[in-house]
Design a protein around this motif. Structure first.
Motif, PDB file in Angstrom:
ATOM      1  N   VAL A  75     120.758  58.939  71.406  1.00  0.00           N
ATOM      2  CA  VAL A  75     120.879  60.212  70.676  1.00  0.00           C
ATOM      3  C   VAL A  75     121.187  59.942  69.207  1.00  0.00           C
ATOM      4  N   TRP A  76     122.048  58.970  68.950  1.00  0.00           N
ATOM      5  CA  TRP A  76     122.368  58.617  67.568  1.00  0.00           C
ATOM      6  C   TRP A  76     121.111  58.151  66.829  1.00  0.00           C
ATOM      7  N   LEU A  77     120.315  57.295  67.486  1.00  0.00           N
ATOM      8  CA  LEU A  77     119.072  56.820  66.865  1.00  0.00           C
ATOM      9  C   LEU A  77     118.098  57.967  66.617  1.00  0.00           C
ATOM     10  N   LEU A  78     117.984  58.872  67.585  1.00  0.00           N
ATOM     11  CA  LEU A  78     117.116  60.036  67.391  1.00  0.00           C
ATOM     12  C   LEU A  78     117.625  60.906  66.241  1.00  0.00           C
ATOM     13  N   ALA A 116     116.617  59.442  63.073  1.00  0.00           N
ATOM     14  CA  ALA A 116     115.174  59.608  62.855  1.00  0.00           C
ATOM     15  C   ALA A 116     114.815  61.063  62.553  1.00  0.00           C
ATOM     16  N   GLY A 117     115.809  61.929  62.589  1.00  0.00           N
ATOM     17  CA  GLY A 117     115.562  63.331  62.270  1.00  0.00           C
ATOM     18  C   GLY A 117     115.229  64.199  63.469  1.00  0.00           C
ATOM     19  N   VAL A 118     115.367  63.645  64.671  1.00  0.00           N
ATOM     20  CA  VAL A 118     115.114  64.410  65.896  1.00  0.00           C
ATOM     21  C   VAL A 118     116.467  64.771  66.498  1.00  0.00           C
ATOM     22  N   GLY A 119     116.869  66.009  66.384  1.00  0.00           N
ATOM     23  CA  GLY A 119     118.150  66.441  66.922  1.00  0.00           C
ATOM     24  C   GLY A 119     119.300  66.021  66.025  1.00  0.00           C
ATOM     25  N   SER A 120     120.486  66.251  66.526  1.00  0.00           N
ATOM     26  CA  SER A 120     121.699  65.965  65.769  1.00  0.00           C
ATOM     27  C   SER A 120     122.724  65.340  66.702  1.00  0.00           C
ATOM     28  N   PHE A 121     123.255  64.193  66.301  1.00  0.00           N
ATOM     29  CA  PHE A 121     124.260  63.535  67.127  1.00  0.00           C
ATOM     30  C   PHE A 121     125.496  64.414  67.273  1.00  0.00           C
ATOM     31  N   SER A 122     125.998  64.942  66.172  1.00  0.00           N
ATOM     32  CA  SER A 122     127.212  65.766  66.239  1.00  0.00           C
ATOM     33  C   SER A 122     126.958  67.058  67.021  1.00  0.00           C
ATOM     34  N   GLY A 123     125.763  67.637  66.857  1.00  0.00           N
ATOM     35  CA  GLY A 123     125.426  68.843  67.617  1.00  0.00           C
ATOM     36  C   GLY A 123     125.324  68.564  69.108  1.00  0.00           C
ATOM     37  N   THR A 124     124.743  67.425  69.445  1.00  0.00           N
ATOM     38  CA  THR A 124     124.637  67.044  70.858  1.00  0.00           C
ATOM     39  C   THR A 124     126.016  66.769  71.430  1.00  0.00           C
ATOM     40  N   PHE A 125     126.856  66.093  70.658  1.00  0.00           N
ATOM     41  CA  PHE A 125     128.212  65.801  71.113  1.00  0.00           C
ATOM     42  C   PHE A 125     128.989  67.097  71.323  1.00  0.00           C
ATOM     43  N   ALA A 126     128.804  68.056  70.435  1.00  0.00           N
ATOM     44  CA  ALA A 126     129.464  69.362  70.585  1.00  0.00           C
ATOM     45  C   ALA A 126     128.962  70.075  71.834  1.00  0.00           C
ATOM     46  N   THR A 127     127.669  69.963  72.104  1.00  0.00           N
ATOM     47  CA  THR A 127     127.100  70.581  73.307  1.00  0.00           C
ATOM     48  C   THR A 127     127.700  69.958  74.561  1.00  0.00           C
TER      49      THR A 127
END
Length: 127
Positions: A83-86, A89-100
């Protein structure tokens, strides 16, 4: 997109945990601990025999601990690293995914789906 990535983290974690057979290793820890208690309570063994038996079990327990800690770190680190790598690369957000991953509704749905999957897998194996 964050929900999809969060679901991927959960599924990736579960798959890696299963592939590394960490639940089986955790059950082994329980069996070794029970055996250690039996050795301690065995009045037919002298102190030297108890110490030898417990030292052998301790080595095995430390090995299992290493597998469990390392495997758990790998199981969590790989999906989050992806997720961090994505995110980089501009696909998604690490912090947003972590919040989810921390949202109560996501946790509730994930728990319900995981329980359902577990029951289905157990029924399939029993058949």
């Amino acid at each position: 997109m964050n929900i999809v990535l969060a679901a991927g983290v959960v599924v990736g974690f579960a798959v890696i945990i299963e592939r590394l057979r960490l639940p089986g290793h955790a059950r082994q820890v329980g069996r070794h601990s029970t055996t250690c208690l039996r050795v301690l309570r065995d009045d037919s063994l002298d102190d030297a025999a108890k110490e030898t038996a417990l030292q052998n079990r301790a080595r095995e327990l430390f090995e299992l601990l290493g597998r469990l800690v390392g495997g758990s770190a790998l199981a969590l680190g790989l999906p989050l690293g992806g997720v961090w790598l994505l995110g980089r690369a501009g696909v998604g957000s690490f912090s947003g995914t972590f919040a989810t991953l921390q949202r109560i509704d996501f946790l509730a749905v994930t728990t319900a789906v995981g329980l359902l999957a577990y029951v289905l897998v157990q029924r399939t194996r029993a058949s």
